[in-house]
Write an enzyme that holds these catalytic residues in place. Structure first.
Site, PDB file in Angstrom:
ATOM      1  N   HIS A  52       1.455  -1.128  -0.091  1.00  0.00           N
ATOM      2  CA  HIS A  52      -0.207   0.136   0.051  1.00  0.00           C
ATOM      3  C   HIS A  52       0.657   0.881  -0.115  1.00  0.00           C
ATOM      4  CE1 HIS A  52      -4.313  -1.834   1.483  1.00  0.00           C
ATOM      5  NE2 HIS A  52      -3.571  -3.032   0.663  1.00  0.00           N
ATOM      6  N   GLU A  54       0.719   4.044   1.548  1.00  0.00           N
ATOM      7  CA  GLU A  54       1.302   4.486   3.104  1.00  0.00           C
ATOM      8  C   GLU A  54       2.329   3.670   3.544  1.00  0.00           C
ATOM      9  OE1 GLU A  54      -2.945   4.844   2.725  1.00  0.00           O
ATOM     10  OE2 GLU A  54      -1.902   3.671   1.907  1.00  0.00           O
ATOM     11  N   CYS A  82      -6.679   2.642   5.418  1.00  0.00           N
ATOM     12  CA  CYS A  82      -7.566   1.118   5.840  1.00  0.00           C
ATOM     13  C   CYS A  82      -6.737   1.205   6.939  1.00  0.00           C
ATOM     14  CB  CYS A  82      -7.185   0.332   4.771  1.00  0.00           C
ATOM     15  SG  CYS A  82      -4.840  -0.360   4.772  1.00  0.00           S
ATOM     16  N   CYS A  85      -3.419  -0.074   7.529  1.00  0.00           N
ATOM     17  CA  CYS A  85      -2.604   1.092   6.734  1.00  0.00           C
ATOM     18  C   CYS A  85      -2.474   2.037   8.036  1.00  0.00           C
ATOM     19  CB  CYS A  85      -2.996   2.368   6.045  1.00  0.00           C
ATOM     20  SG  CYS A  85      -2.206   1.457   4.490  1.00  0.00           S
TER      21      CYS A  85
END
Length: 158
Positions: A52, A54, A82, A85
């Protein structure tokens, strides 16, 4: 405004993901008015749920800082993070999160849950939302619209 300046940088990261055919989410981490970490979604490219935007940015920022603690940093994210993260942002002790657009289906910075500001944790994150919201929303909507068209075409060809 500084938040808009850095959200534009996060959008540049999202555009990189878009060009790869990834969901266009981008992120930058700033310390003392300098970008120390950049990331964009690469889940399909790297074939891992951990890729992801992040997490990629946190990893780079931690290497640049020489520490896992990013206490005086601000993270700029084009889409509300999410649960994974959001947890990483809290664990990294990031001071502030600036979010472009919210994610009512999976967001954990206020939409479904707010993991960034749970009093039960030993760290809470300041949150600013809606920075360049239209642009952050537009890139995602365009991506999913094109994906639906591609999927429909593949069904017709298959």
């Amino acid at each position: 405004m500084t938040d808009e300046k850095y959200m534009k940088e996060a959008l540049k990261q999202a555009e990189k993901a878009y060009r790869l055919g990834e969901v266009p989410i981008g992120c930058v981490i700033v310390y003392n008015d300098k970008i120390i970490g950049r990331g964009y979604n690469k889940r399909n490219t790297n074939k891992t749920t951990l890729a992801h935007a992040e997490l990629m940015a946190i990893n780079k920022a931690s290497k640049n800082m020489g520490d896992w603690r990013l206490e005086d940093c601000t993270i700029y994210i084009t889409l509300e993070p999410c649960q994974m993260c959001s947890g990483a942002i809290v664990q990294a002790r990031i001071k502030r999160a600036v979010i472009g657009t919210m994610n009512p289906k999976a967001g954990c910075a206020g939409s479904i849950l707010n993991l960034l500001q749970m009093e039960e944790f030993n760290h809470q994150v300041e949150i600013t939302t809606g920075v360049l919201e239209e642009k952050c929303t537009e890139i995602l909507q365009t991506f999913f619209k094109e994906l639906r068209i591609r999927n429909k075409m593949e069904k017709l060809e298959g």
